[in-house]
Design a protein around this motif. Structure first.
Motif, mmCIF file in Angstrom:
data_model
loop_
_atom_site.group_PDB
_atom_site.id
_atom_site.type_symbol
_atom_site.label_atom_id
_atom_site.label_comp_id
_atom_site.label_asym_id
_atom_site.label_seq_id
_atom_site.Cartn_x
_atom_site.Cartn_y
_atom_site.Cartn_z
ATOM 1 N N VAL A 13 35.390 -34.767 -11.238
ATOM 2 C CA VAL A 13 36.575 -35.513 -10.814
ATOM 3 C C VAL A 13 37.524 -35.687 -11.988
ATOM 4 C CG1 VAL A 13 37.414 -37.731 -9.973
ATOM 5 C CG2 VAL A 13 35.390 -36.699 -8.941
ATOM 6 N N GLN A 16 38.420 -31.837 -13.337
ATOM 7 C CA GLN A 16 39.113 -31.105 -12.262
ATOM 8 C C GLN A 16 38.755 -29.624 -12.155
ATOM 9 O OE1 GLN A 16 43.361 -31.814 -12.433
ATOM 10 N NE2 GLN A 16 43.116 -33.947 -11.854
ATOM 11 N N PHE A 48 35.088 -32.335 -2.257
ATOM 12 C CA PHE A 48 36.236 -31.719 -2.910
ATOM 13 C C PHE A 48 36.913 -30.702 -1.996
ATOM 14 C CE2 PHE A 48 35.655 -33.309 -7.174
ATOM 15 C CZ PHE A 48 34.295 -33.508 -7.312
ATOM 16 N N LEU A 57 39.764 -34.206 -5.008
ATOM 17 C CA LEU A 57 38.938 -35.082 -4.183
ATOM 18 C C LEU A 57 39.450 -35.151 -2.748
ATOM 19 C CD1 LEU A 57 38.182 -38.184 -6.443
ATOM 20 C CD2 LEU A 57 36.505 -36.636 -5.433
ATOM 21 N N SER A 62 36.979 -39.454 -2.605
ATOM 22 C CA SER A 62 37.653 -40.507 -3.347
ATOM 23 C C SER A 62 36.973 -41.851 -3.155
ATOM 24 C CB SER A 62 39.116 -40.576 -2.900
ATOM 25 O OG SER A 62 39.799 -41.585 -3.622
ATOM 26 N N TYR A 65 33.740 -41.825 -5.074
ATOM 27 C CA TYR A 65 33.901 -41.743 -6.525
ATOM 28 C C TYR A 65 33.815 -43.129 -7.174
ATOM 29 C CZ TYR A 65 36.231 -41.212 -11.043
ATOM 30 O OH TYR A 65 36.548 -41.251 -12.381
#
Length: 312
Positions: A13, A16, A48, A57, A62, A65
């Motif tokens: 995350v 990336q 993802f 995400l 999200s 996370y």
């Protein structure tokens, strides 16, 4: 689910791309891809969106996370605690009766510090157990066995109490006028002295809840005090006394009198003195008390072993 998968998830995350994440984790980028695929399959959630080389995400990812960040923090705390439990460094708090702490523990502290220089001993002079329940102390030294089921205790020694008075007080005061110094903080010791009042017509000249004050009063010729021997023997002006026969216990007379009034180890259910026998000395057990969970700490075990040796 493997906990390590969360670390790869959080790293990807933040970085990336597989390549950047692989460099951060010190692995091949194929390893990162495999761990992310395994995590998505385990959770049955698409974490993802693959946008070329970038990993963005999804709404589901999200939401997870933020939770993964918290789990990662907790794992870090857990690891630090595990390391700390085995480290021979850090603070160990001991709660102990003030007189015992000053006269027994502190004199033995130098040797312990030489052996374990990175362990900080924090000493609290107390007689209650409330600090253990609030985890304000790791180890407590007590003269009574705790009744709380969440505490463990073992006898590590005993403290002998006896009657003591100033030599000059005994010489210059007629035995019929001898008086007592009453120590009120220990119920068993208090009952013992009160038996003399009831059975042998003694009066109380002074009372206190502090053993140092009782000892100081005896040294200042106020009367006869019930004191632990390890404290009384430090002052040559104090002499052991038989308050029943109203005589000083000299080296010549003491063995004979001890045969008549033998010392005993007083257990926690012996809170009274019989009407026919008032002993000259009594031994009270000394307990080492702690919570079961702190025994896993190496530094706490080291301190406990030292306390046991100091009381032997």
């Amino acid at each position: 689910m493997q906990w390590d998968d969360l670390a790869y998830f959080v790293c990807l995350v933040e970085k990336q791309t597989l390549t950047a994440c692989a460099e951060e984790m010190g692995v091949q980028h194929s390893t990162v891809a495999r761990r992310i695929d395994h995590l998505e399959q385990t959770l049955a959630v698409n974490l993802f969106d693959r946008l070329g080389k970038r990993y963005a995400l999804t709404p589901e990812g999200s939401m997870l996370y933020s939770q993964a960040i918290e789990v990662e923090k907790e794992i870090a705390v857990f690891e630090r605690m595990a390391i700390d439990q085995n480290a021979m460094q850090g603070k160990v708090v001991i709660s102990a009766p003030p007189v015992w702490a000053n006269e027994v523990l502190i004199p033995a502290l130098t040797e312990f510090r030489q052996q374990f220089p990175d362990i900080l001993v924090a000493l609290s002079g107390e007689v209650g157990l409330s600090n253990l329940h609030h985890r304000e102390a790791d180890i407590a030294i007590r003269t009574r066995c705790p009744t709380q089921e969440d505490l463990v205790a073992r006898i590590i020694g005993s403290t002998r109490y006896g009657f003591f008075a100033n030599n000059e007080y005994l010489k210059n005061t007629h035995s019929d006028r001898w008086q007592l110094i009453e120590f009120q903080a220990n119920a068993r010791v208090l009952i013992w002295s009160q038996a003399l009042v009831q059975q042998h017509a003694y009066t109380v000249a002074f009372n206190t809840n502090d053993l140092y004050m009782a000892c100081h009063a005896a040294r200042k010729k106020i009367g006869i005090a019930l004191l632990p021997e390890f404290l009384a023997h430090q002052y040559p002006e104090l002499t052991a006394v038989d308050p029943i026969n109203r005589v000083a216990l000299t080296a010549r007379t003491q063995p004979t009198l001890e045969n008549i009034h033998s010392s005993t180890l007083v257990s926690d259910n012996q809170d009274s003195i019989s009407n026919t026998s008032i002993p000259l000395t009594q031994d009270y057990p000394l307990y080492l008390v702690m919570h079961p969970d702190v025994r896993r700490s190496a530094r706490v075990r080291a301190v406990a072993d030292w306390l046991i040796a100091s009381c032997a």
